[in-house]
Design a protein around this motif. Structure first.
Motif, PDB file in Angstrom:
ATOM      1  N   ARG A 150      72.227  -7.719  50.500  1.00 36.73           N
ATOM      2  CA  ARG A 150      71.765  -7.237  51.811  1.00 36.73           C
ATOM      3  C   ARG A 150      71.138  -7.921  52.789  1.00 36.73           C
ATOM      4  O   ARG A 150      71.384  -8.163  53.736  1.00 36.73           O
ATOM      5  N   VAL A 151      70.261  -8.892  52.046  1.00 36.82           N
ATOM      6  CA  VAL A 151      69.336  -9.846  52.823  1.00 36.82           C
ATOM      7  C   VAL A 151      70.444 -10.948  53.444  1.00 36.82           C
ATOM      8  O   VAL A 151      70.397 -11.395  54.636  1.00 36.82           O
ATOM      9  N   ALA A 152      71.324 -11.249  52.418  1.00 38.04           N
ATOM     10  CA  ALA A 152      72.213 -12.494  52.905  1.00 38.04           C
ATOM     11  C   ALA A 152      73.216 -11.727  54.100  1.00 38.04           C
ATOM     12  O   ALA A 152      73.496 -12.664  55.025  1.00 38.04           O
ATOM     13  N   ASN A 153      73.654 -10.669  54.137  1.00 34.73           N
ATOM     14  CA  ASN A 153      74.520  -9.984  55.100  1.00 34.73           C
ATOM     15  C   ASN A 153      73.466 -10.301  56.414  1.00 34.73           C
ATOM     16  O   ASN A 153      74.224 -10.589  57.508  1.00 34.73           O
ATOM     17  N   ARG A 154      72.344 -10.032  56.610  1.00 34.92           N
ATOM     18  CA  ARG A 154      71.511  -9.705  57.613  1.00 34.92           C
ATOM     19  C   ARG A 154      71.284 -11.351  58.158  1.00 34.92           C
ATOM     20  O   ARG A 154      71.523 -11.228  59.611  1.00 34.92           O
ATOM     21  N   HIS A 155      71.454 -12.235  57.396  1.00 33.44           N
ATOM     22  CA  HIS A 155      71.246 -13.618  57.946  1.00 33.44           C
ATOM     23  C   HIS A 155      72.643 -14.305  57.976  1.00 33.44           C
ATOM     24  O   HIS A 155      72.812 -15.683  58.410  1.00 33.44           O
ATOM     25  N   GLY A 156      73.644 -13.869  57.558  1.00 31.05           N
ATOM     26  CA  GLY A 156      74.928 -14.479  57.419  1.00 31.05           C
ATOM     27  C   GLY A 156      75.003 -15.784  56.393  1.00 31.05           C
ATOM     28  O   GLY A 156      75.516 -16.771  56.721  1.00 31.05           O
ATOM     29  N   ALA A 157      74.166 -15.513  55.273  1.00 32.19           N
ATOM     30  CA  ALA A 157      73.893 -16.489  54.458  1.00 32.19           C
ATOM     31  C   ALA A 157      74.917 -16.440  53.309  1.00 32.19           C
ATOM     32  O   ALA A 157      75.450 -15.365  53.026  1.00 32.19           O
ATOM     33  N   ARG A 158      75.468 -17.592  52.901  1.00 33.65           N
ATOM     34  CA  ARG A 158      76.562 -17.604  51.747  1.00 33.65           C
ATOM     35  C   ARG A 158      75.711 -17.354  50.499  1.00 33.65           C
ATOM     36  O   ARG A 158      74.869 -17.998  50.340  1.00 33.65           O
ATOM     37  N   VAL A 159      76.315 -16.592  49.450  1.00 33.13           N
ATOM     38  CA  VAL A 159      75.993 -16.186  48.244  1.00 33.13           C
ATOM     39  C   VAL A 159      76.893 -16.687  47.220  1.00 33.13           C
ATOM     40  O   VAL A 159      78.235 -16.518  47.143  1.00 33.13           O
ATOM     41  N   PHE A 160      76.434 -17.497  46.156  1.00 28.44           N
ATOM     42  CA  PHE A 160      77.137 -17.741  45.060  1.00 28.44           C
ATOM     43  C   PHE A 160      76.587 -16.864  43.665  1.00 28.44           C
ATOM     44  O   PHE A 160      75.346 -17.257  43.273  1.00 28.44           O
ATOM     45  N   MET A 161      77.307 -16.159  43.367  1.00 27.33           N
ATOM     46  CA  MET A 161      76.625 -15.433  42.107  1.00 27.33           C
ATOM     47  C   MET A 161      77.523 -16.071  41.103  1.00 27.33           C
ATOM     48  O   MET A 161      78.835 -15.917  40.885  1.00 27.33           O
ATOM     49  N   VAL A 162      76.666 -16.663  40.092  1.00 23.50           N
ATOM     50  CA  VAL A 162      77.117 -17.359  38.992  1.00 23.50           C
ATOM     51  C   VAL A 162      76.949 -16.703  37.602  1.00 23.50           C
ATOM     52  O   VAL A 162      75.883 -16.470  37.505  1.00 23.50           O
ATOM     53  N   ALA A 163      78.091 -16.600  36.894  1.00 26.95           N
ATOM     54  CA  ALA A 163      77.999 -15.744  35.548  1.00 26.95           C
ATOM     55  C   ALA A 163      79.063 -16.384  34.575  1.00 26.95           C
ATOM     56  O   ALA A 163      79.954 -17.008  35.109  1.00 26.95           O
ATOM     57  N   ASN A 164      78.825 -15.877  33.355  1.00 31.09           N
ATOM     58  CA  ASN A 164      79.576 -16.087  32.167  1.00 31.09           C
ATOM     59  C   ASN A 164      80.896 -15.309  32.539  1.00 31.09           C
ATOM     60  O   ASN A 164      81.857 -15.579  31.653  1.00 31.09           O
ATOM     61  N   GLY A 165      80.658 -14.253  33.249  1.00 29.44           N
ATOM     62  CA  GLY A 165      81.837 -13.020  33.155  1.00 29.44           C
ATOM     63  C   GLY A 165      81.220 -12.009  33.002  1.00 29.44           C
ATOM     64  O   GLY A 165      79.948 -11.713  33.253  1.00 29.44           O
ATOM     65  N   GLY A 166      82.168 -10.834  33.374  1.00 26.09           N
ATOM     66  CA  GLY A 166      81.636  -9.582  33.105  1.00 26.09           C
ATOM     67  C   GLY A 166      81.079  -8.929  34.375  1.00 26.09           C
ATOM     68  O   GLY A 166      80.413  -7.662  34.422  1.00 26.09           O
ATOM     69  N   LEU A 167      81.072  -9.569  35.345  1.00 23.28           N
ATOM     70  CA  LEU A 167      80.525  -9.041  36.513  1.00 23.28           C
ATOM     71  C   LEU A 167      81.695  -8.764  37.673  1.00 23.28           C
ATOM     72  O   LEU A 167      82.694  -9.456  37.672  1.00 23.28           O
ATOM     73  N   ARG A 168      81.727  -7.468  38.238  1.00 20.85           N
ATOM     74  CA  ARG A 168      82.673  -7.121  39.121  1.00 20.85           C
ATOM     75  C   ARG A 168      82.750  -7.740  40.318  1.00 20.85           C
ATOM     76  O   ARG A 168      81.504  -8.200  40.900  1.00 20.85           O
ATOM     77  N   PRO A 169      83.799  -8.388  40.886  1.00 22.93           N
ATOM     78  CA  PRO A 169      83.660  -9.239  42.113  1.00 22.93           C
ATOM     79  C   PRO A 169      83.237  -8.380  43.446  1.00 22.93           C
ATOM     80  O   PRO A 169      83.404  -7.086  43.491  1.00 22.93           O
ATOM     81  N   SER A 170      82.656  -8.882  44.209  1.00 24.44           N
ATOM     82  CA  SER A 170      82.132  -8.388  45.507  1.00 24.44           C
ATOM     83  C   SER A 170      83.175  -8.480  46.535  1.00 24.44           C
ATOM     84  O   SER A 170      83.668  -9.437  46.731  1.00 24.44           O
ATOM     85  N   PRO A 171      83.336  -7.375  47.408  1.00 22.80           N
ATOM     86  CA  PRO A 171      84.189  -7.271  48.377  1.00 22.80           C
ATOM     87  C   PRO A 171      83.533  -8.156  49.752  1.00 22.80           C
ATOM     88  O   PRO A 171      84.491  -8.428  50.442  1.00 22.80           O
ATOM     89  N   ASN A 172      82.254  -8.377  49.505  1.00 24.36           N
ATOM     90  CA  ASN A 172      81.586  -9.003  50.732  1.00 24.36           C
ATOM     91  C   ASN A 172      82.228 -10.525  51.011  1.00 24.36           C
ATOM     92  O   ASN A 172      82.133 -11.364  49.904  1.00 24.36           O
ATOM     93  N   PRO A 173      82.744 -10.827  51.894  1.00 29.27           N
ATOM     94  CA  PRO A 173      83.122 -12.184  52.215  1.00 29.27           C
ATOM     95  C   PRO A 173      82.213 -13.270  52.078  1.00 29.27           C
ATOM     96  O   PRO A 173      82.489 -14.606  51.836  1.00 29.27           O
TER      97      PRO A 173
END
Length: 151
Positions: free
Chosen positions: A17-40
């Motif tokens: 939500r905060v990244a969208n407001r600022h147009g900031a790129r986000v890297f969600m780093v995990a070993n797996g098991g997370l659902r991909p975000s549709p957010n570009p």
């Protein structure tokens, strides 16, 4: 950029939500098991299984003008040293002024737990107030980081 130590992170939606407001790129780093975000703006980074692999990926990339979200104190120490702004999930900042004490306390508690296997531990529950504090802290940290990034 925002780097999120995403395994067991309770504030992924707030980061987006905060990244969208600022147009900031986000890297969600995990070993797996997370659902991909549709957010570009959000890139899912799946690292191999292993101790601290996600932490190393983040630590190798974070620096001045970036924000890191983690509850991992050793990772926070590396990122603070690299010049990134680092936040816990409850909005508390890891800073050059407090990271040494936090590392020492973490190590002491690990020693105490090792010495007494019956010692019951565990953190307190994550609350709505923690979530609200995090949102406010991330907003402030990202604004400052974006100013630092500009030439």
């Amino acid at each position: 950029m925002i780097y999120v130590d995403a395994d067991a992170c309770p504030v992924k939606a707030e980061v987006e939500r905060v990244a969208n407001r600022h147009g900031a790129r986000v890297f969600m780093v995990a070993n797996g098991g997370l659902r991909p975000s549709p957010n570009p703006l959000v890139e899912m980074v799946y690292v191999p299984e292993g101790p601290d692999v996600a932490d190393m990926w983040i630590a190798d990339r974070a620096g001045p003008g970036d924000v890191v979200v983690t509850g991992d104190i050793p990772l926070a120490a590396k990122c603070v040293e690299a010049g990134a702004r680092v936040l816990r999930h409850n909005g508390e900042a890891f800073t050059p002024g407090n990271i040494g004490n936090l590392l020492a306390t973490r190590d002491l508690m690990a020693d105490l737990r090792a010495a007494d296997p019956f010692r019951q531990g565990g953190g307190r529950a994550f609350t709505k107030a923690d979530r609200s504090r995090f949102l406010d802290a991330l907003e402030r940290a990202l604004r400052t980081a974006l100013k630092e990034k500009k030439p």
